[in-house]
Design an enzyme around this catalytic site. Structure first.
Site: not given
Ligand code: NAP
Length: 356
Positions: A19, A40, A89, A172
């Site tokens: 996202y 992945r 990721a 985290k």
């Molecule tokens: P997201 O859309 O679920 O993105 C997470 C990404 O991590 C996906 O591209 C996923 O790839 C990848 N991933 C998960 N497990 C993996 C693995 N074993 N190997 C390789 N890739 C893997 O969520 P997002 O909201 O964009 O989050 C992105 C980052 O922002 C994360 O680090 C999250 O902790 C951080 N964050 C998010 C928020 C929020 O409110 N959204 C707030 C603070 C921090 P696949 O497509 O292959 O599953």
């Protein structure tokens, strides 16, 4: 569109299907960068179709590589020639797993280690921007009590989460601490972390798996119609989070941790913003439930524990975003636009018609 003949080195973005990563990649491609994105499974076309489409209409170039957080060395190829590595990721899931360590903590921490070990092997890398979280700063709103004047800033570290209590938050803080530990062992590359609060705003694909999207879908579908807990949290627009990554990557003076958070809102305040803009078409919550009721029935309805309720519901939260504005130069858009644009995307993409 004609591709820009750029001499800029490529930029690596891990978790390209994500996202937040989607918006980072869009902005980089618009600036004409060559983006090396890792996923992945590059053959899962629907996860990355939006990225190819964006690349077609922008001067930048997109190259996708296969890499898994749990596979040591799998980021080496994608990193070749990059000066900037953006590591986004990490699993962002709140429910649907049985083993929190395997689902959240191990991929987050080992993944960070594997990416940074690749950085250590790749001489071209000068800066790493890590997508951390406010969750690495505090675990529960109760932790804000230890903040100076009870206003949360970058000097704090979440030391209350564990695999048992708030495992996502723990994943985290453990990953960010591992990143700083590895960074301190060398002098070639510097580390900047972006610590967003809860991210909202439109996704670039209807197939986003981020918990951010599900929260909005559940709110519009009426999951909280009978009332929401009095829960205040920091919120920020996904587009501003992406811009923060770009500023952190290319501003030479950027350093350390940056909390990225536009405002503090309760769930009821978010619901009021949505009702003001979308009327009565959706069963947004109308009221807050008493804490005692939430404590009694909350754990029966969703993935929350009584400890979480005690340490969050009804407790104030104030977050200081001064560093992101003054040092990084980030400008925040009004939160009303964030929620309106987000729900509109959810409606336009037909996500409210899908079965839960
Ligand atoms: P997201 O859309 O679920 O993105 C997470 C990404 O991590 C996906 O591209 C996923 O790839 C990848 N991933 C998960 N497990 C993996 C693995 N074993 N190997 C390789 N890739 C893997 O969520 P997002 O909201 O964009 O989050 C992105 C980052 O922002 C994360 O680090 C999250 O902790 C951080 N964050 C998010 C928020 C929020 O409110 N959204 C707030 C603070 C921090 P696949 O497509 O292959 O599953």
């Amino acid at each position: 569109m004609a591709k820009k003949d750029t001499t800029n080195p490529p930029v690596l973005v891990t978790g390209a299907s994500g996202y937040i990563a989607g918006w980072i990649i869009k902005y980089l491609l618009e600036k004409g960068y060559t983006v090396h994105g890792t996923v992945r499974d590059p053959s899962k076309a629907r996860n990355v179709a939006h990225l190819h489409k964006i690349a077609e209409g922008t001067p930048g170039t997109l190259k996708l590589f296969k890499a898994d957080l749990l596979d040591e060395g799998s980021f080496d190829e994608a990193m070749q020639g990059c000066e900037v590595v953006m590591h986004t990721a990490s699993p962002f899931i709140m429910e649907g797993y049985t083993d929190a360590n395997e689902a959240l903590v191990r991929p987050a921490v080992e993944g960070t280690r594997h990416v940074l070990e690749s950085v250590n092997r790749t001489a071209s890398v000068k800066r790493v921007v890590l997508t951390s979280s406010i969750a690495a700063v505090i675990g529960d709103n109760a932790d804000a009590r230890k903040a100076p004047f009870r206003v949360v800033n970058e000097t704090l570290w979440n030391n209350t989460s564990s695999v048992k209590h708030n495992p996502y938050q723990y994943s985290k803080v453990a990953a960010e601490q591992e990143a700083w530990r590895i960074n301190r062992t060398q002098k070639r590359w510097d580390l900047v972390t972006i610590n967003p609060s809860m991210v909202y705003g439109p996704a670039l694909t209807p197939h986003s798996q981020s918990a951010s999207i599900d929260t909005m879908v559940q709110m519009a579908k009426g999951r909280y119609f009978m009332g929401v807990p009095k829960l205040v949290y920091g919120v920020v627009d996904v587009r501003d989070v992406a811009q923060a990554h770009i500023l952190a990557a290319f501003k030479p003076e950027a350093e350390g941790r940056y909390i990225v958070s536009a405002a503090e809102l309760t769930m009821l305040q978010i619901s009021k913003i949505l009702r003001k803009n979308f009327g009565w078409k959706f069963p947004f919550p109308l009221m807050e439930q008493p804490k005692a009721a939430v404590w009694l029935v909350g754990p029966l309805l969703g993935p929350v524990t009584r400890k979480f309720i005690s340490r969050n519901v009804g407790l104030p939260l104030r977050i200081d975003n001064t560093r992101s504005r003054q040092n990084l130069g980030l400008q925040y858009r009004p939160v009303e636009a964030t929620f309106v644009d987000h729900l509109q995307q959810v409606i336009d993409d037909g996500l409210l018609r899908k079965k839960a």
